[in-house]
Design a protein around this motif. Sequence first.
Motif, PDB file in Angstrom:
ATOM      1  N   LEU A  74       0.830  -1.202   0.000  1.00 59.81           N
ATOM      2  CA  LEU A  74       0.000   0.000   0.000  1.00 59.81           C
ATOM      3  C   LEU A  74       0.866   1.255   0.000  1.00 59.81           C
ATOM      4  CD1 LEU A  74      -2.869  -1.123   2.386  1.00 59.81           C
ATOM      5  CD2 LEU A  74      -3.094  -0.519  -0.038  1.00 59.81           C
ATOM      6  N   SER A  75       2.028   1.181   0.637  1.00 62.47           N
ATOM      7  CA  SER A  75       2.969   2.305   0.603  1.00 62.47           C
ATOM      8  C   SER A  75       3.485   2.544  -0.815  1.00 62.47           C
ATOM      9  CB  SER A  75       4.144   2.048   1.548  1.00 62.47           C
ATOM     10  OG  SER A  75       3.698   1.948   2.871  1.00 62.47           O
ATOM     11  N   VAL A  76       3.695   1.468  -1.551  1.00 59.22           N
ATOM     12  CA  VAL A  76       4.101   1.601  -2.950  1.00 59.22           C
ATOM     13  C   VAL A  76       3.019   2.337  -3.736  1.00 59.22           C
ATOM     14  CG1 VAL A  76       4.561   0.308  -5.094  1.00 59.22           C
ATOM     15  CG2 VAL A  76       5.615  -0.408  -2.939  1.00 59.22           C
ATOM     16  N   SER A  77       1.767   2.017  -3.457  1.00 67.84           N
ATOM     17  CA  SER A  77       0.660   2.704  -4.124  1.00 67.84           C
ATOM     18  C   SER A  77       0.654   4.195  -3.784  1.00 67.84           C
ATOM     19  CB  SER A  77      -0.677   2.066  -3.727  1.00 67.84           C
ATOM     20  OG  SER A  77      -1.741   2.709  -4.374  1.00 67.84           O
ATOM     21  N   ILE A  78       0.918   4.515  -2.533  1.00 66.97           N
ATOM     22  CA  ILE A  78       0.984   5.932  -2.137  1.00 66.97           C
ATOM     23  C   ILE A  78       2.075   6.651  -2.923  1.00 66.97           C
ATOM     24  CG2 ILE A  78       1.561   7.518  -0.255  1.00 66.97           C
ATOM     25  CD1 ILE A  78       0.238   5.524   1.653  1.00 66.97           C
ATOM     26  N   ILE A  79       3.223   6.030  -3.041  1.00 65.18           N
ATOM     27  CA  ILE A  79       4.333   6.638  -3.793  1.00 65.18           C
ATOM     28  C   ILE A  79       3.933   6.851  -5.250  1.00 65.18           C
ATOM     29  CG2 ILE A  79       6.681   6.244  -4.651  1.00 65.18           C
ATOM     30  CD1 ILE A  79       7.174   4.793  -1.903  1.00 65.18           C
ATOM     31  N   ILE A  80       3.324   5.841  -5.865  1.00 66.57           N
ATOM     32  CA  ILE A  80       2.879   5.960  -7.261  1.00 66.57           C
ATOM     33  C   ILE A  80       1.892   7.110  -7.400  1.00 66.57           C
ATOM     34  CG2 ILE A  80       1.496   4.824  -9.054  1.00 66.57           C
ATOM     35  CD1 ILE A  80       2.770   2.159  -8.072  1.00 66.57           C
ATOM     36  N   LEU A  81       0.945   7.197  -6.478  1.00 62.80           N
ATOM     37  CA  LEU A  81      -0.069   8.252  -6.558  1.00 62.80           C
ATOM     38  C   LEU A  81       0.526   9.637  -6.321  1.00 62.80           C
ATOM     39  CD1 LEU A  81      -2.954   6.395  -4.714  1.00 62.80           C
ATOM     40  CD2 LEU A  81      -2.855   6.973  -7.152  1.00 62.80           C
ATOM     41  N   ILE A  82       1.464   9.749  -5.395  1.00 64.31           N
ATOM     42  CA  ILE A  82       2.095  11.053  -5.140  1.00 64.31           C
ATOM     43  C   ILE A  82       2.919  11.491  -6.344  1.00 64.31           C
ATOM     44  CG2 ILE A  82       3.859  12.221  -3.743  1.00 64.31           C
ATOM     45  CD1 ILE A  82       2.707  10.720  -1.306  1.00 64.31           C
ATOM     46  N   VAL A  83       3.664  10.563  -6.938  1.00 63.26           N
ATOM     47  CA  VAL A  83       4.440  10.895  -8.140  1.00 63.26           C
ATOM     48  C   VAL A  83       3.499  11.328  -9.262  1.00 63.26           C
ATOM     49  CG1 VAL A  83       5.915   9.915  -9.952  1.00 63.26           C
ATOM     50  CG2 VAL A  83       6.435   9.468  -7.547  1.00 63.26           C
ATOM     51  N   ALA A  84       2.379  10.612  -9.428  1.00 61.12           N
ATOM     52  CA  ALA A  84       1.399  10.987 -10.458  1.00 61.12           C
ATOM     53  C   ALA A  84       0.791  12.351 -10.154  1.00 61.12           C
ATOM     54  CB  ALA A  84       0.309   9.936 -10.565  1.00 61.12           C
ATOM     55  N   PHE A  85       0.545  12.641  -8.882  1.00 59.23           N
ATOM     56  CA  PHE A  85      -0.022  13.934  -8.506  1.00 59.23           C
ATOM     57  C   PHE A  85       0.963  15.059  -8.796  1.00 59.23           C
ATOM     58  CE2 PHE A  85      -1.250  17.185  -5.306  1.00 59.23           C
ATOM     59  CZ  PHE A  85      -2.529  17.458  -5.800  1.00 59.23           C
ATOM     60  N   ILE A  86       2.222  14.835  -8.480  1.00 62.10           N
ATOM     61  CA  ILE A  86       3.247  15.839  -8.815  1.00 62.10           C
ATOM     62  C   ILE A  86       3.314  16.025 -10.324  1.00 62.10           C
ATOM     63  CG2 ILE A  86       5.748  16.300  -8.789  1.00 62.10           C
ATOM     64  CD1 ILE A  86       5.770  14.868  -6.004  1.00 62.10           C
ATOM     65  N   ILE A 115      -4.806   6.016   4.680  1.00 62.10           N
ATOM     66  CA  ILE A 115      -5.599   5.488   5.799  1.00 62.10           C
ATOM     67  C   ILE A 115      -5.554   3.960   5.807  1.00 62.10           C
ATOM     68  CG2 ILE A 115      -7.975   5.225   6.656  1.00 62.10           C
ATOM     69  CD1 ILE A 115      -8.398   8.194   5.777  1.00 62.10           C
ATOM     70  N   PHE A 116      -5.724   3.343   4.629  1.00 67.93           N
ATOM     71  CA  PHE A 116      -5.662   1.880   4.571  1.00 67.93           C
ATOM     72  C   PHE A 116      -4.267   1.364   4.932  1.00 67.93           C
ATOM     73  CE2 PHE A 116      -9.709   1.870   2.261  1.00 67.93           C
ATOM     74  CZ  PHE A 116     -10.321   0.796   2.876  1.00 67.93           C
ATOM     75  N   THR A 117      -3.231   2.105   4.566  1.00 69.62           N
ATOM     76  CA  THR A 117      -1.870   1.700   4.920  1.00 69.62           C
ATOM     77  C   THR A 117      -1.686   1.720   6.431  1.00 69.62           C
ATOM     78  OG1 THR A 117      -1.069   2.635   2.842  1.00 69.62           O
ATOM     79  CG2 THR A 117       0.579   2.194   4.540  1.00 69.62           C
ATOM     80  N   ILE A 118      -2.141   2.767   7.059  1.00 71.72           N
ATOM     81  CA  ILE A 118      -2.032   2.885   8.518  1.00 71.72           C
ATOM     82  C   ILE A 118      -2.855   1.789   9.200  1.00 71.72           C
ATOM     83  CG2 ILE A 118      -2.632   4.343  10.508  1.00 71.72           C
ATOM     84  CD1 ILE A 118      -1.938   6.773   8.640  1.00 71.72           C
ATOM     85  N   LEU A 119      -4.073   1.563   8.714  1.00 75.61           N
ATOM     86  CA  LEU A 119      -4.911   0.514   9.290  1.00 75.61           C
ATOM     87  C   LEU A 119      -4.295  -0.866   9.108  1.00 75.61           C
ATOM     88  CD1 LEU A 119      -8.450   1.804   8.261  1.00 75.61           C
ATOM     89  CD2 LEU A 119      -7.468   1.744  10.568  1.00 75.61           C
ATOM     90  N   ALA A 120      -3.676  -1.085   7.959  1.00 77.96           N
ATOM     91  CA  ALA A 120      -3.002  -2.379   7.717  1.00 77.96           C
ATOM     92  C   ALA A 120      -1.863  -2.543   8.708  1.00 77.96           C
ATOM     93  CB  ALA A 120      -2.490  -2.454   6.288  1.00 77.96           C
ATOM     94  N   TYR A 121      -1.087  -1.492   8.882  1.00 74.36           N
ATOM     95  CA  TYR A 121       0.026  -1.562   9.825  1.00 74.36           C
ATOM     96  C   TYR A 121      -0.466  -1.835  11.237  1.00 74.36           C
ATOM     97  CZ  TYR A 121       4.101  -0.313  12.544  1.00 74.36           C
ATOM     98  OH  TYR A 121       5.136  -0.352  13.438  1.00 74.36           O
ATOM     99  N   LEU A 122      -1.493  -1.128  11.652  1.00 72.15           N
ATOM    100  CA  LEU A 122      -1.983  -1.268  13.021  1.00 72.15           C
ATOM    101  C   LEU A 122      -2.682  -2.604  13.274  1.00 72.15           C
ATOM    102  CD1 LEU A 122      -3.364   2.329  13.643  1.00 72.15           C
ATOM    103  CD2 LEU A 122      -1.232   1.345  14.495  1.00 72.15           C
TER     104      LEU A 122
END
Length: 128
Positions: A74-86, A115-122
């Motif tokens: 899920l962190s990889v997805s966040i990185i992909i989305l942030i790069v796409a947003f930039i 949020i899903f990444t944090i929930l997965a971690y927790l």
Amino acid sequence: MKRYIPFILAIILAAFGLLTLFLSTSVIFDLFEIRAKEGNYVLFVVWSNFISSIIYIFAAYGFIKRQTWTPAILSVSIIILIVAFIGLLIHIYLGGIYETRTIGAMIFRIIVTLIFTILAYLTIKKEK
């Protein structure tokens, strides 16, 4: 009840992933005339959503099986989305055409994935 939380999160994430997969593939492959309805879409944003949708489906499986790699993908997805947003912001700055709602949609998708990444971690780390 606590043991059902990963299953509930998996169902929500899988639904989100399948909806994203349907919409992104519909735009990429021009299915059901959705491409025309999307207006001035930005193709690399659609592709980042497509890749993220596949990650969401794998992460839903990770929630069900309580796999410790779930927060990582899920962190990889966040990185992909942030790069796409930039990239989207650069595209806008350079005068590229886009839909205004794309900005809000990208912010929403990044927050939901976070949020899903944090929930997965927790939830998963506590059980292992």
